[in-house]
Design a protein around this motif. Structure first.
Motif, PDB file in Angstrom:
ATOM      1  N   GLY A  53       0.867  -0.624   0.082  1.00  0.00           N
ATOM      2  CA  GLY A  53       0.033  -0.014  -0.059  1.00  0.00           C
ATOM      3  C   GLY A  53       0.356   1.718   0.107  1.00  0.00           C
ATOM      4  O   GLY A  53       0.015   2.485   0.091  1.00  0.00           O
ATOM      5  N   GLY A  62      -1.119   4.654   2.316  1.00  0.00           N
ATOM      6  CA  GLY A  62      -1.245   3.155   2.620  1.00  0.00           C
ATOM      7  C   GLY A  62      -1.594   3.048   4.544  1.00  0.00           C
ATOM      8  O   GLY A  62      -2.159   2.531   5.201  1.00  0.00           O
ATOM      9  N   GLY A  80      -2.929   6.193   6.129  1.00  0.00           N
ATOM     10  CA  GLY A  80      -4.368   5.858   5.951  1.00  0.00           C
ATOM     11  C   GLY A  80      -4.793   4.739   7.626  1.00  0.00           C
ATOM     12  O   GLY A  80      -5.677   4.422   8.573  1.00  0.00           O
ATOM     13  N   LEU A 103      -5.346  -1.636   4.486  1.00  0.00           N
ATOM     14  CA  LEU A 103      -5.169  -0.352   3.528  1.00  0.00           C
ATOM     15  C   LEU A 103      -3.688  -0.304   3.557  1.00  0.00           C
ATOM     16  O   LEU A 103      -3.444  -0.156   2.723  1.00  0.00           O
ATOM     17  CB  LEU A 103      -5.494   1.000   4.804  1.00  0.00           C
ATOM     18  N   PRO A 160      -7.254  -2.043   0.117  1.00  0.00           N
ATOM     19  CA  PRO A 160      -7.937  -1.519   1.757  1.00  0.00           C
ATOM     20  C   PRO A 160      -9.930  -2.306   1.468  1.00  0.00           C
ATOM     21  O   PRO A 160     -10.271  -2.129  -0.333  1.00  0.00           O
ATOM     22  CB  PRO A 160      -8.153  -0.657   1.179  1.00  0.00           C
ATOM     23  N   VAL A 199     -13.396  -0.135   6.182  1.00  0.00           N
ATOM     24  CA  VAL A 199     -12.813   1.094   6.666  1.00  0.00           C
ATOM     25  C   VAL A 199     -13.785   1.867   7.252  1.00  0.00           C
ATOM     26  O   VAL A 199     -13.989   2.173   8.126  1.00  0.00           O
ATOM     27  CB  VAL A 199     -11.731   1.645   5.669  1.00  0.00           C
TER      28      VAL A 199
END
Length: 279
Positions: free
Chosen positions: A160, A164, A167, A243, A248, A253
């Motif tokens: 990611g 990522g 996140g 993520l 994801p 999420v």
């Protein structure tokens, strides 16, 4: 003669009249000042370094002890163990940060600081919001240090990429923010840091080891895997891990972030009311 008359009749000076009618600063100003007060801990290395080093040391130990798990058939193919483990540590570190919010509040309730606040024209909610903002900022600093240390020392580099990982850290920070309100509500009820710490420690330990933090749920015994599937920590870890790994699941999420908002919406009013009664 005039001066004597004013003194004898107790006439107040204009500055005294203004002070008598002073109702305190606005709520936003109160929150800003109280947040800054809590963030002054960043100036004290003895208070900051343990909070930063603890998760890094735990990451060092667990990444080496459980590294062989990545060789099992239940482990995702092509994923290094550090890439799998770190998002879980971001989440568990945030739970610890939430607990520290409650412990810090109970400490201040017992050392007299809160009593001083009560004697001032300060809104009760400002004290709690200021504590929440400061601890969230400190948690974000800890997350940043952990990510940097993992990348430099352990070779952390998930698919990611940077976005990522950021996140995943954001999910963890939001979770810590929401749980901070839970523990602050508990602190107003328990009122003793030595009582709150064992409660939080037990809850954290159960949720941590009965989750998918260290191994996939498929690699757990049947009864433990079933519990891990419904464990809220597992869902938060899954959201952060997906993520970081560049896979994801938007529903997971959003569900995690939505649950955090609901937690705050329910516990924040309870925390304010309990805190007002306790002080």
């Amino acid at each position: 003669m005039t001066l004597i008359t004013e003194q004898s009749t107790g006439a107040a000076a204009p500055s005294q009249v203004r002070a008598a009618h002073f109702g305190g600063a606005g709520v936003l100003r109160q929150i800003s000042v109280l947040s800054g007060r809590s963030l002054r801990a960043l100036r004290t290395p003895a208070l900051v370094l343990p909070n930063i080093l603890e998760p890094v040391l735990m990451l060092t130990v667990f990444s080496q002890v459980f590294k062989s798990v990545s060789q099992t058939s239940a482990f995702p193919a092509g994923v290094s163990y550090i890439d799998y483990l770190l998002p879980a540590f971001l989440v568990t570190g945030s739970i610890s940060a939430g607990l520290k919010s409650g412990v810090a509040l109970t400490t201040e309730m017992n050392n007299g600081i809160v009593a001083r606040f009560k004697a001032m024209p300060i809104h009760t909610g400002s004290v709690l919001i200021g504590r929440s903002i400061a601890d969230t900022v400190l948690n974000a600093v800890n997350m940043t240090v952990m990510l940097i240390a993992a990348a430099l020392v352990f070779g952390y580099g998930p698919d990611g990429g940077l976005l990522g990982s950021l996140g995943a850290a954001l999910v963890a920070v939001v979770l810590g923010w929401s749980l901070g309100w839970v523990f602050m509500a508990l602190s107003a009820w328990v009122r003793r840091p030595e009582a709150l710490q064992p409660i939080g420690g037990i809850v954290n330990m159960v949720l941590l080891f009965a989750s998918n933090a260290f191994v996939p749920t498929e690699g757990l015994p049947g009864w433990l895997g079933a519990f891990a599937e419904v464990n809220p920590m597992s869902h938060a870890i899954t959201a952060a891990r997906d993520l970081a790994l560049g896979e994801p699941a938007l529903g997971t999420v959003l569900a995690t972030l939505g649950a955090c908002v609901v937690i705050v919406a329910v516990t924040a009013p309870l925390a304010v009311r309990s805190f007002r009664k306790a002080t």
